[in-house]
Design a protein around this motif. Structure first.
Motif, short mmCIF file in Angstrom:
data_model
loop_
_atom_site.label_atom_id
_atom_site.label_comp_id
_atom_site.label_asym_id
_atom_site.label_seq_id
_atom_site.Cartn_x
_atom_site.Cartn_y
_atom_site.Cartn_z
N CYS A 1 -7.43 -8.19 4.97
CA CYS A 1 -6.07 -8.24 4.39
C CYS A 1 -6.12 -8.39 2.87
O CYS A 1 -5.22 -7.94 2.17
N HIS B 1 5.65 -7.84 12.08
CA HIS B 1 5.10 -8.30 10.80
C HIS B 1 5.29 -9.82 10.73
O HIS B 1 6.39 -10.31 11.04
N CYS C 1 -3.01 -6.63 1.16
CA CYS C 1 -1.66 -6.89 1.66
C CYS C 1 -1.00 -7.91 0.73
O CYS C 1 -1.52 -9.01 0.53
N CYS D 1 1.26 -3.86 8.62
CA CYS D 1 0.40 -5.02 8.92
C CYS D 1 -0.81 -4.51 9.69
O CYS D 1 -0.65 -3.74 10.65
N HIS D 2 -2.01 -4.98 9.29
CA HIS D 2 -3.23 -4.57 10.01
C HIS D 2 -3.23 -5.05 11.46
O HIS D 2 -3.92 -4.49 12.30
N CYS E 1 0.21 -15.66 4.43
CA CYS E 1 0.19 -15.25 5.84
C CYS E 1 -0.79 -16.09 6.65
O CYS E 1 -1.97 -16.18 6.30
FE1 SF4 Z 1 -0.82 -10.93 7.37
FE2 SF4 Z 1 -2.91 -9.32 7.17
FE3 SF4 Z 1 -0.73 -8.47 8.39
FE4 SF4 Z 1 -0.74 -8.82 5.76
S1 SF4 Z 1 -1.94 -7.33 6.92
S2 SF4 Z 1 0.83 -9.44 7.14
S3 SF4 Z 1 -2.03 -10.61 5.57
S4 SF4 Z 1 -2.06 -10.14 9.04
#
Ligand code: SF4
Length: 328
Positions: free
Chosen positions: A302, A251, A289, A320-321, A295
């Motif tokens: 996200c 993450h 997210c 996290c995607h 990020c």
């Molecule tokens: Fe970053 Fe997207 Fe992962 Fe959230 S899901 S931590 S915004 S990459």
């Protein structure tokens, strides 16, 4: 440690604090302090729980112990559902699950002696007569590196580190199985911190204790934890063994926290990741997210879709995607 049986099982824990306003004191908003958090703690392990101030880690610890009433969710301790226990069983549970607080001074009553303070739990639970209690308190004070004669003294006569030892003695006297250590060394000098951490480690080995160790600093939990869980804005965003978490964070927030830890060897350089902006308000968390406004890896998805907290590698969970890309 994950080969040991589960002692504490937390499922979809939610703790919101309503904000009331207006003439009728109606709920106008809620602080989403803990928002759907699930994890397990195995017998004899130390689970580090880390995150910035306000991420919900202390609220998680206190809600598990029922010092705060949950909004929803389930917690099982040794197979018993904690939030459904009748009050007579709750009393036994309070013996089994203890807490050590961050500020040992404010958690100790300045008007009573250390002996009375440590014996308080024994009195509440009706354990032993006065003489047996005094003996037990003396033994526990010795175990935490104090002298039985300290029983007669008052909290202000002790240093910060000694007061935290008294706080540990208060928890230990009831022979608990699980202790929530809520930032137990954050208020102490660095030199004293390692002494208290060593003491906690030794006590764990001697008494087979299980710890949830809460800290805002990853470097504090690094040496004491078997596994580490990272929280951000009321959510758990990563959980892994200590080695996996440091070797291959999944993450971006964890990676940023690791990058902030100074390396002991000044000749080795590590790229420091500075997060932009502040932690958003838990009253109105960002869409998708919750970490996306800060990020550096964020993409369109996200902002729209909340990542699921799921297992991405053996015994390694992340929300996290793009978890697989974080350490590349
Ligand atoms: Fe970053 Fe997207 Fe992962 Fe959230 S899901 S931590 S915004 S990459």
């Amino acid at each position: 440690m994950t080969d040991q049986p589960v002692l504490l099982d937390v499922h979809n824990l939610v703790k919101h604090f309503p904000i009331k306003g207006g003439f009728l004191r109606r709920e106008v908003a809620r602080v989403r302090a803990v928002d759907d958090v699930s994890f397990a703690v195995h017998r004899g392990e130390t689970l580090g729980l880390v995150g910035e101030s306000g991420c919900g880690k202390s609220t998680t610890g206190r809600t598990i112990l029922r010092l705060l009433e949950p909004t929803s969710g389930q917690v099982w301790f040794d197979g018993k559902e904690v939030f459904k226990l009748p009050s007579r069983d709750l009393k036994q549970l309070r013996r089994d699950m203890q807490i050590i607080f961050q500020d040992p001074f404010s958690s100790l009553d300045p008007r009573i002696t250390v002996g009375e303070s440590v014996a308080e739990g024994l009195v509440i639970h009706g354990i032993g007569q006065a003489r047996e209690r005094a003996e037990r308190v003396g033994q526990v004070l010795s175990k935490v590196g104090l002298h039985p004669s300290h029983m007669q003294r008052f909290p202000h006569e002790f240093s910060g580190g000694q007061r935290q030892r008294i706080g540990i003695a208060r928890a230990l006297v009831l022979e608990p199985r699980l202790i929530v250590c809520d930032e137990p060394v954050s208020a102490l000098d660095v030199s004293v911190q390692s002494q208290v951490l060593n003491l906690l480690r030794n006590l764990q080995q001697e008494f087979g204790l299980t710890y949830i160790f809460i800290a805002h600093n990853l470097s504090v939990v690094e040496h004491i934890s078997n596994r580490i869980a990272v929280m951000y804005l009321g959510k758990m965003i990563e959980l892994a063994t200590r080695d996996d978490l440091f070797r291959q964070p999944m993450h971006p927030y964890t990676r940023a926290l690791i990058s902030a830890i100074p390396l002991p060897d000044p000749t080795i350089k590590r790229e420091r990741i500075i997060l932009k902006g502040d932690v958003p308000s838990p009253i109105n968390p960002p869409s998708g997210c919750r970490f996306h406004p800060r990020c550096w890896m964020a993409r369109d998805i996200c902002k729209e879709q909340e990542p699921v907290f799921e297992q991405k590698a053996p015994n390694h969970w992340s929300a996290c995607h793009f978890a697989e890309e974080v350490s590349t």
